[in-house]
Structures are given as structure tokens and as C-alpha cells.
Design an enzyme around this catalytic site. Structure first.
Site, PDB file in Angstrom:
ATOM      1  N   ARG A  37     -11.531  16.742  -4.288  1.00 32.59           N
ATOM      2  CA  ARG A  37     -11.280  17.278  -5.630  1.00 32.59           C
ATOM      3  C   ARG A  37     -12.588  17.506  -6.377  1.00 32.59           C
ATOM      4  O   ARG A  37     -12.758  18.517  -7.055  1.00 32.59           O
ATOM      5  CB  ARG A  37     -10.366  16.344  -6.437  1.00 32.59           C
ATOM      6  CG  ARG A  37      -8.951  16.284  -5.902  1.00 32.59           C
ATOM      7  CD  ARG A  37      -8.109  15.287  -6.665  1.00 32.59           C
ATOM      8  NE  ARG A  37      -8.730  13.969  -6.591  1.00 32.59           N
ATOM      9  CZ  ARG A  37      -8.574  13.004  -7.492  1.00 32.59           C
ATOM     10  NH1 ARG A  37      -7.841  13.179  -8.561  1.00 32.59           N
ATOM     11  NH2 ARG A  37      -9.148  11.837  -7.321  1.00 32.59           N
ATOM     12  N   ASN A  56      -4.533  15.248  -6.487  1.00 28.71           N
ATOM     13  CA  ASN A  56      -4.005  14.602  -5.289  1.00 28.71           C
ATOM     14  C   ASN A  56      -2.490  14.499  -5.414  1.00 28.71           C
ATOM     15  O   ASN A  56      -1.970  14.099  -6.455  1.00 28.71           O
ATOM     16  CB  ASN A  56      -4.566  13.187  -5.138  1.00 28.71           C
ATOM     17  CG  ASN A  56      -5.966  13.157  -4.571  1.00 28.71           C
ATOM     18  OD1 ASN A  56      -6.445  14.121  -3.996  1.00 28.71           O
ATOM     19  ND2 ASN A  56      -6.633  12.027  -4.728  1.00 28.71           N
TER      20      ASN A  56
END
Length: 109
Positions: A37, A56
Site C-alpha cells: 500500500r 488491505n
């Protein structure tokens, strides 16, 4: 000649409002717990003129939403598929839509 618009930072980018898009991608593979990320956000900022987030999911995938000029969204999608990403990407599924707005930059969620 293509129209040019200016993003909030003052930098010009090709296209106008008509070429703006929303790309939602689900990245599967070993993509959680490896900085995926963070690197996705860094790459979105490098590409520029993108708003959205990386998140996530409970099933091990990472969801990436990017809004901005379609060519920039496509560049991010190409990086997700073929770039030097952390972890190991097994596949990417994406959908395209019109931008919804409401994002302030590109966030990690």
C-alpha cells in the site's frame, strides 16, 4: 491539440474533465505485510494528478481506487500488474467507472 487542465498543485496535465476516470483494482498474491500500500501510494504520487486510496482487504487482496486522468489511472494499473512492486502479484482485476470525487489526495487505509 488536446485540452490541458491544471491540478491543485498547479502542474498541467493533458486532457480535460471528459477524460477523467475512476479505476478500482483488486490485487491478489502476496501483497499484504510487505509495504504494498505504501509503495502504491508513492507511485500514485509520482504519476501525479491521482486521488484515491489503497486498502488491505480481509481476504488478503489489496483494493486500489484511483481517480484522475484516464491515462494516469492506466499508468498506475500497468505498474500494479507489471511494475517493481513489493511482494508478489499473482493477478489484478479492475473495473472502470466515472469519478465520484470526495478524496483528498491518495491515502493508505
Amino acid at each position: 491539440m488536446a485540452a490541458r487542465t491544471t491540478n491543485p498543485g498547479g502542474a498541467e496535465h493533458p486532457g480535460g474533465p471528459e477524460d477523467r476516470a475512476r479505476m478500482t483494482a483488486w490485487v491478489r498474491g502476496q501483497v499484504q505485510g510487505v509495504g504494498f500500500r505504501w509503495f502504491t501510494r508513492a507511485n500514485a504520487l509520482r504519476i501525479g494528478a491521482l486521488d484515491g486510496f489503497a486498502l488491505n482487504l480481509g481476504d488478503g487482496r489489496v483494493q486500489v481506487v484511483a481517480e484522475g486522468p484516464r491515462a494516469r489511472c492506466e499508468e498506475l494499473l500497468e505498474w500494479l500488474r507489471d511494475g517493481d512492486t513489493p511482494g508478489q502479484v499473482a493477478g489484478v482485476t479492475e473495473i472502470w467507472d466515472v469519478p465520484r470525487g470526495g478524496y483528498d489526495g491518495f491515502a493508505i487505509r
